[in-house]
Scaffold this motif. Structure first.
Motif: not given
Length: 222
Positions: A77-81, A84-97
């Protein structure tokens, strides 16, 4: 701290104080498992470490294996949290790889390092059906997020290409992260950086427009 998974509790706590006692028992058990191994750990030692009576421990957990199963589910559950914090639509779209991978790998390594009992907890005995189900669900969720990343970065990719890449990324991550966490100091740092470079290189073949199509055409002609 996530709530303790309920299936392994002998008695459900009705108050916050009971929940706190459960978390203290689980924290103590994780330290004991890390220090002496799951096989050598005893519920008496766990109770002493948790500063509670053995009777109080047995009110919530019928045996040592129930404690381990609860720890597995709490860790997942901690891993899922974290994902969830990192794999957001915003980070996937805006952060450099490169930055995205650096942050994700750093935080997961820190989570693993903070749980010194990870290996004895997961590998001492067979993971429970609940643990297997949670692990499978988590991997599926992560692969879906990676597929979303690929779709955002390269809309020309097919659903099958995204699925293959996501599945491969998860396998690479699991293998090289485990390898890194078995090391210490600079060796661990170097291995984590190698994980980042491997994933970056692999993902870029899919995300760079047209690159993966050329690779596929080359493979088909061999």
């Amino acid at each position: 701290m996530p709530e303790t998974p309920e299936p392994h509790l002998r008695r459900q706590p009705q108050q916050a104080r009971g929940q706190q006692r459960i978390q203290k028992i689980l924290d103590a058990a994780e330290h004991i498992f890390a220090d002496v191994g799951y096989g050598n750990a005893t519920t008496n030692a766990i109770a002493v470490r948790a500063e509670t009576s053995i009777g109080s421990l047995y009110q919530f957990f019928p045996h040592k294996e129930a404690i381990r199963k609860a720890l597995v589910l709490r860790y997942l559950e901690e891993m899922r949290t974290l994902f969830d914090q990192h794999l957001t639509p915003e980070s996937l779209e805006t952060l450099s790889l490169p930055l995205f991978l650096e942050r994700l790998i750093h935080d997961i390594a820190q989570l693993r390092e903070s749980h010194q009992g990870f290996r004895p907890i997961f590998f001492a005995t067979q993971i429970s059906p609940e643990g297997i189900e949670c692990t499978t669900e988590l991997k599926h969720e992560i692969m879906q997020r990676i597929s979303l990343l690929l779709t955002i970065r390269n809309p020309a990719l097919s659903e099958q290409q995204c699925a293959i890449c996501a599945r491969t990324c998860v396998a690479i991550f699991q293998s090289l992260m485990s390898l890194a966490m078995d090391l210490q100091g600079q060796e661990r740092t170097d291995q984590l950086n190698e994980l980042r470079l491997v994933l970056l290189s692999y993902l870029q073949t899919y995300i760079s427009n047209g690159t993966q199509e050329r690779v596929s055409e080359t493979c088909s002609s061999i």
